[in-house]
Design a protein around this motif. Structure first.
Motif, PDB file in Angstrom:
ATOM      1  N   SER A 124       0.851  -1.187   0.000  1.00 37.22           N
ATOM      2  CA  SER A 124       0.000   0.000   0.000  1.00 37.22           C
ATOM      3  C   SER A 124       0.888   1.238   0.000  1.00 37.22           C
ATOM      4  CB  SER A 124      -0.890   0.040   1.241  1.00 37.22           C
ATOM      5  OG  SER A 124      -1.733  -1.093   1.272  1.00 37.22           O
ATOM      6  N   ALA A 125       0.559   2.193  -0.867  1.00 34.66           N
ATOM      7  CA  ALA A 125       1.273   3.470  -0.914  1.00 34.66           C
ATOM      8  C   ALA A 125       0.459   4.498  -0.165  1.00 34.66           C
ATOM      9  CB  ALA A 125       1.478   3.897  -2.360  1.00 34.66           C
ATOM     10  N   TYR A 126       1.111   5.240   0.742  1.00 34.13           N
ATOM     11  CA  TYR A 126       0.440   6.256   1.550  1.00 34.13           C
ATOM     12  C   TYR A 126       1.013   7.632   1.247  1.00 34.13           C
ATOM     13  CZ  TYR A 126      -1.661   2.582   4.351  1.00 34.13           C
ATOM     14  OH  TYR A 126      -2.378   1.506   4.766  1.00 34.13           O
ATOM     15  N   SER A 127       0.133   8.616   1.247  1.00 36.70           N
ATOM     16  CA  SER A 127       0.548  10.005   1.031  1.00 36.70           C
ATOM     17  C   SER A 127       1.151  10.566   2.309  1.00 36.70           C
ATOM     18  CB  SER A 127      -0.643  10.851   0.599  1.00 36.70           C
ATOM     19  OG  SER A 127      -1.581  10.919   1.643  1.00 36.70           O
ATOM     20  N   ARG A 132      -4.278   6.398   2.098  1.00 35.79           N
ATOM     21  CA  ARG A 132      -3.874   5.356   1.148  1.00 35.79           C
ATOM     22  C   ARG A 132      -4.118   5.866  -0.273  1.00 35.79           C
ATOM     23  NH1 ARG A 132      -3.977  -0.220   2.341  1.00 35.79           N
ATOM     24  NH2 ARG A 132      -5.424   0.291   4.003  1.00 35.79           N
ATOM     25  N   ILE A 133      -3.070   5.807  -1.089  1.00 33.18           N
ATOM     26  CA  ILE A 133      -3.172   6.259  -2.477  1.00 33.18           C
ATOM     27  C   ILE A 133      -3.542   5.093  -3.389  1.00 33.18           C
ATOM     28  CG2 ILE A 133      -1.889   7.227  -4.431  1.00 33.18           C
ATOM     29  CD1 ILE A 133      -0.056   8.586  -2.368  1.00 33.18           C
ATOM     30  N   ARG A 134      -2.861   3.970  -3.199  1.00 35.51           N
ATOM     31  CA  ARG A 134      -3.050   2.821  -4.088  1.00 35.51           C
ATOM     32  C   ARG A 134      -2.589   1.566  -3.370  1.00 35.51           C
ATOM     33  NH1 ARG A 134      -6.064   1.870  -8.570  1.00 35.51           N
ATOM     34  NH2 ARG A 134      -4.909   0.790 -10.138  1.00 35.51           N
ATOM     35  N   GLU A 135      -3.148   0.415  -3.775  1.00 34.61           N
ATOM     36  CA  GLU A 135      -2.730  -0.856  -3.187  1.00 34.61           C
ATOM     37  C   GLU A 135      -2.594  -1.898  -4.282  1.00 34.61           C
ATOM     38  OE1 GLU A 135      -4.379  -2.310   0.635  1.00 34.61           O
ATOM     39  OE2 GLU A 135      -5.006  -4.040  -0.555  1.00 34.61           O
ATOM     40  N   TRP A 136      -1.608  -2.756  -4.126  1.00 34.33           N
ATOM     41  CA  TRP A 136      -1.394  -3.877  -5.035  1.00 34.33           C
ATOM     42  C   TRP A 136      -1.413  -5.154  -4.207  1.00 34.33           C
ATOM     43  CZ3 TRP A 136       1.087   0.706  -5.029  1.00 34.33           C
ATOM     44  CH2 TRP A 136       1.066   1.452  -6.198  1.00 34.33           C
ATOM     45  N   SER A 177     -10.746   2.597   2.090  1.00 30.62           N
ATOM     46  CA  SER A 177     -10.627   3.799   2.918  1.00 30.62           C
ATOM     47  C   SER A 177      -9.327   3.742   3.692  1.00 30.62           C
ATOM     48  CB  SER A 177     -11.818   3.897   3.859  1.00 30.62           C
ATOM     49  OG  SER A 177     -11.820   2.778   4.733  1.00 30.62           O
ATOM     50  N   GLN A 178      -8.963   4.824   4.275  1.00 31.60           N
ATOM     51  CA  GLN A 178      -7.714   4.943   5.023  1.00 31.60           C
ATOM     52  C   GLN A 178      -7.628   3.853   6.071  1.00 31.60           C
ATOM     53  OE1 GLN A 178      -6.952   8.897   6.248  1.00 31.60           O
ATOM     54  NE2 GLN A 178      -5.776   8.257   8.010  1.00 31.60           N
TER      55      GLN A 178
END
Length: 179
Positions: A124-127, A132-136, A177-178
Motif C-alpha cells: 500500500s502506498a500512503y501520502s 492510502r493512495i493505491r494498493e497492489w 478507505s484509510q
C-alpha cells in the motif's frame, strides 16, 4: 442539438475537468507523491518502507514468421514474467520481517516438511498525510533475500535494511478507505 464548441469546452461533464471518470487526475494526469509504503503478508504488517522497486511485469512474446509474408513478423503473447520486488527502509526494532523470513527458510522450512508455503501479500502506498493512495495485492510471496546495514565508524549514512521477495504476480486492489 449538439452544444457549440465553446459550450463543450466549458462544460465539465464533457471535458472531465470536474474530476469525472475521464478527467486528467482519474487517468493519471495528476501526479501523487507517496511518503511511505506498507508491506503486509496475510494481514500481518511486515513493515513500512521508504522505497519499493521491481513492481513490474513483462509479457514475453514469440515471433511467428509466415512464409511469403514479408511485411511483418507476427508476435503472439507467451508467458508473463514478474520481477522480484525490493523494499528498503531504515533499521527498526520490530521482528515481523524476520519472523516471516524464518518461517519460509532454514528451520522454519524444515518444520513445514520442506514445503514452500507461499503467502499472499499487499503493498500500500500512503501520502504524506497518511491517506492510502493505491494498493497492489501480491500473489504467492516468499522472501528470497535480506541485507542489513553496512557498518563503519567513518560512515555517516543512515542504517538501512533491504528485503527482496519473489512472487507469482500482482493485481491492483480496489481503493479502500484509510487504514
Amino acid at each position: 442539438m449538439p452544444p457549440s464548441p465553446q459550450r463543450a469546452r466549458a462544460d465539465p461533464q464533457r471535458t472531465g475537468s470536474a474530476g469525472g471518470e475521464h478527467s486528467p487526475d482519474h487517468l493519471g494526469g495528476g501526479l501523487q507523491t507517496a511518503n511511505v509504503f506498507m508491506f503486509e503478508v496475510v494481514g500481518v504488517k511486515i513493515g513500512a518502507f521508504r522505497e519499493v522497486s521491481g513492481l513490474s511485469v513483462t509479457l514475453n512474446t514469440e515471433d511467428i514468421v509466415e512464409g511469403g509474408q514479408n511485411s511483418y513478423v507476427l508476435k503472439v503473447p507467451g508467458r508473463m514474467s514478474w520481477a522480484d520486488i525490493t523494499f528498503k527502509r531504515g533499521v527498526t526494532n520490530t521482528d515481523a520481517l524476520f519472523e516471516w523470513f524464518w518461517k519460509t527458510s532454514g528451520e522454519g522450512f524444515a518444520k513445514g516438511n520442506d514445503k514452500i508455503v507461499r503467502r499472499d501479500g499487499a503493498i500500500s502506498a500512503y501520502s504524506m498525510d497518511g491517506k492510502r493512495i493505491r494498493e497492489w495485492t501480491i500473489k504467492g510471496t516468499i522472501p528470497i533475500s535480506w541485507k542489513g546495514p553496512d557498518f563503519g565508524v567513518d560512515k555517516a549514512d543512515a542504517l538501512e535494511e533491504e528485503l527482496v521477495i519473489s512472487h507469482l504476480g500482482f493485481r491492483t486492489a480496489p481503493n479502500r478507505s484509510q487504514a
